[in-house]
Scaffold this active site. Structure first.
Site, PDB file in Angstrom:
ATOM      1  N   ASP A  13       0.820  -1.221   0.000  1.00 54.30           N
ATOM      2  CA  ASP A  13       0.000   0.000   0.000  1.00 54.30           C
ATOM      3  C   ASP A  13       0.849   1.265   0.000  1.00 54.30           C
ATOM      4  OD1 ASP A  13      -2.240  -1.743   0.354  1.00 54.30           O
ATOM      5  OD2 ASP A  13      -1.737  -1.841   2.468  1.00 54.30           O
ATOM      6  N   LYS A  16       1.467   2.441  -4.924  1.00 52.77           N
ATOM      7  CA  LYS A  16       2.001   1.909  -6.182  1.00 52.77           C
ATOM      8  C   LYS A  16       1.164   2.316  -7.382  1.00 52.77           C
ATOM      9  CE  LYS A  16       3.705  -2.361  -4.746  1.00 52.77           C
ATOM     10  NZ  LYS A  16       2.649  -2.946  -3.964  1.00 52.77           N
ATOM     11  N   GLY A  40      -4.293  -4.612  -4.362  1.00 49.20           N
ATOM     12  CA  GLY A  40      -5.296  -3.626  -4.749  1.00 49.20           C
ATOM     13  C   GLY A  40      -4.615  -2.360  -5.217  1.00 49.20           C
ATOM     14  N   HIS A  41      -4.799  -2.021  -6.468  1.00 49.95           N
ATOM     15  CA  HIS A  41      -4.222  -0.788  -6.998  1.00 49.95           C
ATOM     16  C   HIS A  41      -5.346   0.127  -7.451  1.00 49.95           C
ATOM     17  CE1 HIS A  41      -0.261  -3.025  -8.161  1.00 49.95           C
ATOM     18  NE2 HIS A  41      -0.420  -2.867  -6.873  1.00 49.95           N
ATOM     19  N   GLN A 223       2.004  -6.475  -3.250  1.00 49.56           N
ATOM     20  CA  GLN A 223       2.465  -6.521  -1.857  1.00 49.56           C
ATOM     21  C   GLN A 223       3.831  -5.813  -1.746  1.00 49.56           C
ATOM     22  OE1 GLN A 223       1.323  -9.939  -3.118  1.00 49.56           O
ATOM     23  NE2 GLN A 223      -0.613  -8.954  -2.762  1.00 49.56           N
TER      24      GLN A 223
HETATM   25  P1  IMP Z   1      -2.570 -12.944   2.158  1.00 45.72           P
HETATM   26  O1  IMP Z   1      -1.691 -12.408   1.074  1.00 45.72           O
HETATM   27  O2  IMP Z   1      -4.032 -12.749   1.878  1.00 45.72           O
HETATM   28  O3  IMP Z   1      -2.238 -14.369   2.529  1.00 45.72           O
HETATM   29  O4  IMP Z   1      -2.278 -12.087   3.486  1.00 45.72           O
HETATM   30  C1  IMP Z   1      -1.039 -12.184   4.173  1.00 45.72           C
HETATM   31  C2  IMP Z   1      -0.596 -10.823   4.694  1.00 45.72           C
HETATM   32  O5  IMP Z   1      -0.280  -9.988   3.594  1.00 45.72           O
HETATM   33  C3  IMP Z   1      -1.659 -10.068   5.492  1.00 45.72           C
HETATM   34  O6  IMP Z   1      -1.029  -9.316   6.505  1.00 45.72           O
HETATM   35  C4  IMP Z   1      -2.268  -9.128   4.473  1.00 45.72           C
HETATM   36  O7  IMP Z   1      -2.845  -7.996   5.079  1.00 45.72           O
HETATM   37  C5  IMP Z   1      -1.031  -8.773   3.677  1.00 45.72           C
HETATM   38  N1  IMP Z   1      -1.328  -8.337   2.307  1.00 45.72           N
HETATM   39  C6  IMP Z   1      -1.658  -9.111   1.249  1.00 45.72           C
HETATM   40  N2  IMP Z   1      -1.818  -8.359   0.149  1.00 45.72           N
HETATM   41  C7  IMP Z   1      -1.567  -7.089   0.495  1.00 45.72           C
HETATM   42  C8  IMP Z   1      -1.525  -5.844  -0.224  1.00 45.72           C
HETATM   43  O8  IMP Z   1      -1.751  -5.761  -1.436  1.00 45.72           O
HETATM   44  N3  IMP Z   1      -1.209  -4.741   0.518  1.00 45.72           N
HETATM   45  C9  IMP Z   1      -0.915  -4.812   1.842  1.00 45.72           C
HETATM   46  N4  IMP Z   1      -0.928  -5.942   2.543  1.00 45.72           N
HETATM   47  C10 IMP Z   1      -1.250  -7.077   1.879  1.00 45.72           C
END
Ligand code: IMP
Length: 429
Positions: A13, A16, A40-41, A223
């Site tokens: 976040d 990007k 999420g973009h 991420q």
């Molecule tokens: P997962 O990717 O759904 O397995 O989540 C694992 C961890 O990554 C959690 O702490 C989520 O909040 C974090 N996470 C996954 N995708 C994003 C993203 O696009 N932005 C920020 N945090 C993310």
């Protein structure tokens, strides 16, 4: 002309969307290489706001989008996103979107397992997005994943579902969740097959041709480094490698093709989900950063945890992520704060360390060592040159460069696309 990979340098976040959009407008092809619809973009183009989770951002700019083999694809989420963006006026056809035939699929059972596990973890939950990302990657390395190409072979699909359900239904029952029926899954996958297969191909071949034709390729990370399954704050991470090296393996090109690596960092720090966050603020300043920065998750809407800029962490991200230039975003959120703090290292059990160690207990107990700086009164919002910035803001950026051992090559001063100060064009290598 170099290709460019862009990755997050904190916990995601970092803003990007805006930078990726700016870079995408200058690229020929945009490739997603890891993650899934957990990302999420948000892209603002003219008076339209596009929210992308799985589709490469370049589609918004009419560029060829590629979903690489390193991505885990939820076909339902993909089709929903395609329909939503088509309704917003974008053209998404096999001419504009290609999907790696060897990319693994996320099925409804992955989401169910993800959520059931989080409930079972109770207080120790990871805070996943609940979208089945982790279980889908587990199936990939366990060699039982259903991949896009399997949709073309009903017999293979049927046999793979047997293996998958034996594993997942046992787990789901053990966690007190409802098992899945093979016939329902198989029927749905066979319905989805003709919708997805026209987009599928060996994208590595397409990328090889593009590379030889001198096309500009942008590798779009999701991420961030501190959520990397190896280098992040494990186990509070996502299930893929988010470092720039993954751009190669996650799309089927050699490491030399990846080109310049641009990292993105906010001028402060945020995190969603659980896990260590040494510079987290629980006071009014933390709340102020959250409010001013509109810090709510794009995917889940959860409020983000906020804190001071952690230069020790970003320095580590620079090293392990292969970051050559930093794009610093949301500097304007710090406008008017009388004092700013930057974390330069940690104290763990009375010992000073330069970087976060890997052990979970040590990470949880890390206390930040701060350096204080004066803030600035004048607004930085919308600045388009260094000359337009308050002297103290320039000092802050320069100090960050020193501490993270990486030049700030791009500075973003508002959500508007043109409110950007560019020091070095990443496509110039
Ligand atoms: P997962 O990717 O759904 O397995 O989540 C694992 C961890 O990554 C959690 O702490 C989520 O909040 C974090 N996470 C996954 N995708 C994003 C993203 O696009 N932005 C920020 N945090 C993310």
């Amino acid at each position: 002309m170099a290709n460019v990979a862009i990755i997050g340098a904190q916990w995601g976040d970092e803003g990007k969307g805006k930078v990726v959009d700016w870079l995408a407008s200058r690229a020929d092809i945009v490739v997603r290489f890891q993650g899934g619809h957990n990302a999420g973009h948000t892209l603002v183009v003219g008076n339209q706001t596009y929210k992308l989770s799985l589709l490469p951002s370049g589609l918004v700019r009419g560029k060829l989008g590629i979903i690489g083999n390193g991505v885990v694809i939820d076909p339902e989420a993909l089709l929903t996103e395609m329909a939503r963006l088509t309704a917003q006026g974008l053209t998404i056809t096999p001419e504009t979107l290609r999907i790696a035939e060897n990319a693994p699929l996320i099925l409804p059972l992955h989401g169910a397992l993800d959520r059931a596990r989080e409930v079972a973890r109770g207080e120790n939950k990871i805070g996943t997005t609940g979208r089945g990302i982790g279980p889908a990657y587990e199936d990939k390395v366990a060699r039982r994943a259903i991949r896009v190409c399997d949709l073309a072979e009903p017999d293979t699909l049927s046999a793979k579902l047997d293996e998958l359900l034996l594993h997942h239904n046992t787990l789901l029952r053990g966690l007190g969740a409802a098992p899945f029926e093979k016939a329902v899954l198989l029927d749905r996958l066979l319905e989805l097959a003709p919708l997805l297969l026209p987009f599928a191909e060996p994208v590595w071949e397409l990328l090889d041709e593009a590379r030889r034709a001198g096309k500009r390729i942008l590798f779009e990370g999701a991420q961030a480094v501190m959520l990397d399954v190896d280098h992040g704050t494990y186990p509070f991470v996502t299930s893929s490698n988010t470092v720039a090296a993954t751009a190669a393996s996650g799309s089927g090109v050699g490491p030399g093709v990846v080109g310049t690596v641009l990292g993105i960092a906010k001028a402060y720090t945020t995190r969603v989900g659980s896990g260590p966050f040494p510079t987290e603020l629980f006071d009014d300043t933390g709340r102020l950063l959250g409010e001013r920065g509109h810090e709510f998750g794009t995917v889940t809407g959860r409020p983000r945890r906020c804190g001071w800029f952690d230069a020790a962490m970003v320095r580590q991200a620079v090293k392990v992520g292969g970051i050559q230039g930093l794009a610093l975003t949301k500097l304007d959120v710090l406008d008017g704060l009388p004092e700013l703090k930057v974390c330069t290292g940690y104290r763990i059990g009375g010992v000073e360390v330069r970087h976060l160690p890997a052990a979970q207990g040590a990470q949880a107990s890390a206390e930040p060592i701060y350096e204080s700086m004066h803030g600035w009164k004048d607004s930085t919002r919308g600045a388009r040159s260094y000359a337009a910035l308050p002297a103290q803001a320039i000092k802050y950026v320069r100090r960050i460069e020193e501490l993270v051992e990486c030049p700030v090559t791009l500075l973003s001063t508002s959500p508007e696309r043109d409110d950007t100060i560019l020091m070095k064009d990443p496509f110039e290598g």
